[in-house]
Write an enzyme that holds these catalytic residues in place. Structure first.
Site, PDB file in Angstrom:
ATOM      1  N   LYS A  93     -19.728  -4.114  -2.229  1.00  0.00           N
ATOM      2  CA  LYS A  93     -19.664  -2.733  -2.747  1.00  0.00           C
ATOM      3  C   LYS A  93     -21.203  -2.037  -3.031  1.00  0.00           C
ATOM      4  O   LYS A  93     -21.536  -1.034  -2.790  1.00  0.00           O
ATOM      5  CB  LYS A  93     -18.711  -2.494  -3.814  1.00  0.00           C
ATOM      6  CG  LYS A  93     -17.178  -2.335  -3.320  1.00  0.00           C
ATOM      7  CD  LYS A  93     -16.474  -1.709  -4.574  1.00  0.00           C
ATOM      8  CE  LYS A  93     -15.059  -1.504  -4.023  1.00  0.00           C
ATOM      9  NZ  LYS A  93     -14.236  -2.899  -4.132  1.00  0.00           N
ATOM     10  N   GLU A 115     -14.823   7.589 -10.044  1.00  0.00           N
ATOM     11  CA  GLU A 115     -13.596   7.006 -10.643  1.00  0.00           C
ATOM     12  C   GLU A 115     -13.757   5.527 -10.384  1.00  0.00           C
ATOM     13  O   GLU A 115     -14.336   4.944  -9.565  1.00  0.00           O
ATOM     14  CB  GLU A 115     -12.371   7.281 -10.285  1.00  0.00           C
ATOM     15  CG  GLU A 115     -11.807   6.778  -8.810  1.00  0.00           C
ATOM     16  CD  GLU A 115     -12.504   7.334  -7.798  1.00  0.00           C
ATOM     17  OE1 GLU A 115     -13.397   8.506  -7.878  1.00  0.00           O
ATOM     18  OE2 GLU A 115     -12.409   6.809  -6.562  1.00  0.00           O
ATOM     19  N   SER A 382     -15.606 -10.712   1.321  1.00  0.00           N
ATOM     20  CA  SER A 382     -15.969  -9.471   0.812  1.00  0.00           C
ATOM     21  C   SER A 382     -16.622  -9.599  -0.679  1.00  0.00           C
ATOM     22  O   SER A 382     -17.416  -8.838  -0.901  1.00  0.00           O
ATOM     23  CB  SER A 382     -15.059  -8.373   0.940  1.00  0.00           C
ATOM     24  OG  SER A 382     -13.804  -8.610   0.480  1.00  0.00           O
TER      25      SER A 382
HETATM   26  C1  LIG Z   1     -13.161  -3.125  -3.465  1.00  0.00           C
HETATM   27  C2  LIG Z   1     -13.020  -4.421  -2.806  1.00  0.00           C
HETATM   28  C3  LIG Z   1     -12.261  -4.466  -1.399  1.00  0.00           C
HETATM   29  C4  LIG Z   1     -11.694  -3.356  -0.694  1.00  0.00           C
HETATM   30  O1  LIG Z   1     -12.621  -2.245  -0.349  1.00  0.00           O
HETATM   31  P1  LIG Z   1     -12.757  -1.856   1.197  1.00  0.00           P
HETATM   32  O2  LIG Z   1     -13.210  -0.539   1.058  1.00  0.00           O
HETATM   33  O3  LIG Z   1     -11.764  -2.044   1.837  1.00  0.00           O
HETATM   34  O4  LIG Z   1     -13.699  -2.925   1.705  1.00  0.00           O
HETATM   35  C5  LIG Z   1     -12.309  -5.528  -0.783  1.00  0.00           C
HETATM   36  N1  LIG Z   1     -13.023  -6.554  -1.229  1.00  0.00           N
HETATM   37  C6  LIG Z   1     -13.490  -6.666  -2.548  1.00  0.00           C
HETATM   38  C7  LIG Z   1     -14.280  -8.076  -2.936  1.00  0.00           C
HETATM   39  C8  LIG Z   1     -13.714  -5.701  -3.223  1.00  0.00           C
HETATM   40  O5  LIG Z   1     -14.181  -5.675  -4.487  1.00  0.00           O
END
Ligand SMILES: *Cc1c(COP(=O)(O)O)cnc(C)c1O
Length: 401
Positions: A93, A115, A382
């Protein structure tokens, strides 16, 4: 022309999805954002600034790791992971938050606001605000504030103002409404920084562009590790869809690379017990754009459930709805149980505790690897799972049955 340069259209349409359905008072402000981004995305000064921030502050490039033990366990495809868990603040993010804050600064804004649900977007945005010396205002439902206390503490330490939202369900949906209301009143001096590839144009495009560094790096790193090859299968979890679009961006023009978006199937395929929007949703409008949505009988956004609160959204980025329709990306689902199993296995076998969101992509690899000998799977890790360890161990134990 490549896919990324020809999508979306100038008005922000990905085929039948996207656009910008705005309340009239916000139209001039979104026009200003569009024009600023149009100009800055071509400015070498802006791009150089962003590149240096990524290198010296975020710690990019993040590596690609070969998951040897997991690959051996599955006995089929070779599994690789792009390590966004090693990006500063522990998830992808920050890639778009730093860029959105840089955009705000170039636009002469003094505040960024948004938010947050579980608090991940709030923490990333508060981090970016601190870096750039901007004010930061985060709206969060009272229920989430209680559930996600450590992230509230982080945001406050980083200097953000956390606005508790006490009406309705006191959760993410109300936080969106509250943040938007507050934004309308101060849009001259503030930028609303959306947390995924969702919202009205230009955010789905902008956030995708900011996240595409993930795919660009991963492609080069994978090639370097494999003697110039491309992965056969590329997979990422999909909430709003930003980490997935980031990784896909590096491979979308390669017909030989199969792309997979993994949605959260929660506890069952019954409405209210999952958040698999593409798998079960219908065309509709949500939060100012057209996409696939999960709706109840009255046509209102349906309640959703998944063990991974970052995937908890009854809509999805318009580009994913489009890529589903064209068939370029296959959307599949993994349930809570599979994600948990993947969470434990990656921790135990590879020494990487993944975010429960990312564990959905790992679950996909575990499911597919055995069926695909001789192939390679590149998944997006992610984020890291520190935020989830208390919940997981207190609720489900340590995974040793
Ligand atoms: C917020 C988040 C997601 C989901 O958000 P996307 O916009 O679908 O990528 C996925 N993995 C992590 C670690 C997150 O913090």
């Amino acid at each position: 022309m490549g896919y990324l340069t020809s999508n979306p259209t100038r008005d922000g349409w990905f085929g039948d999805y996207g656009g910008a359905m705005l309340p009239p008072p916000l139209e001039p402000h979104f026009k200003e954002i569009r024009e600023a981004y149009d100009q800055l995305s071509k400015s070498s000064e802006f791009l150089t600034e962003l590149r240096l921030i990524r290198k010296h502050f975020q710690g990019r490039p993040t590596p690609v790791s070969y998951l040897k033990n997991l690959s051996e366990l599955c006995g089929g495809a070779q599994i690789y992971a792009k390590r966004e868990d090693l990006n500063h603040t522990g998830a992808h993010k920050l890639n778009h938050c730093m860029a959105e804050a840089l955009l705000a600064k170039h636009m002469g804004k003094t505040k960024i606001m948004a938010e947050t649900g579980a608090g991940q977007h709030g923490v990333a945005l508060a981090t970016a605000a601190a870096y750039f010396g901007l004010d930061c205002e985060i709206h969060m439902g009272e229920i989430d504030i209680e559930k996600e206390a450590p992230n509230v503490t982080r945001m406050k330490l980083l200097g953000a103002t956390v606005v508790p939202v006490g009406f309705g369900g006191r959760s993410l949906k109300e936080a969106v409404d509250s943040a938007f209301q507050s934004y309308v009143a101060q849009a001259d001096t503030a930028l609303f920084a959306i947390g995924s590839v969702v919202g009205p144009h230009p955010f789905p495009k902008m956030v995708r562009d900011f996240q595409s560094i993930v795919g660009i790096e991963a492609r080069e790193q994978f090639a370097e590790m494999t003697g110039g090859q491309l992965p056969d299968m590329v997979a990422a979890c999909v909430g709003g869809g930003s980490n997935a679009m980031g990784l896909f961006a590096g491979f979308i023009d390669e017909d030989g690379v199969d792309l997979y978006g993994v949605e959260p199937l929660g506890t069952s395929s019954k409405l209210g017990e999952h958040a698999a929007t593409i798998t079960f949703g219908h065309d509709g409008d949500i939060h100012g754009f057209r996409t696939l949505v999960l709706t109840d009988e009255e046509g209102e956004p349906a309640p959703v459930h998944t063990i991974a609160s970052g995937l908890d959204y009854p809509g999805v980025g318009p580009e994913h709805a489009h890529l589903h329709k064209t068939g370029r990306v296959s959307y599949v689902a993994a349930n809570d149980k599979e994600a948990l199993d993947a969470f434990y296995k990656l921790s135990r076998l590879e020494g990487i505790i993944p975010a429960l969101e990312s564990a959905h992509a790992v679950a996909f690899a575990l499911r597919e690897a055995g069926k695909n000998p001789g192939k390679s799977i590149l998944l997006n890790l992610s984020g890291r799972g520190d935020k989830d360890i208390d919940y997981v161990t207190e609720t489900f134990g340590f995974g040793d049955e």
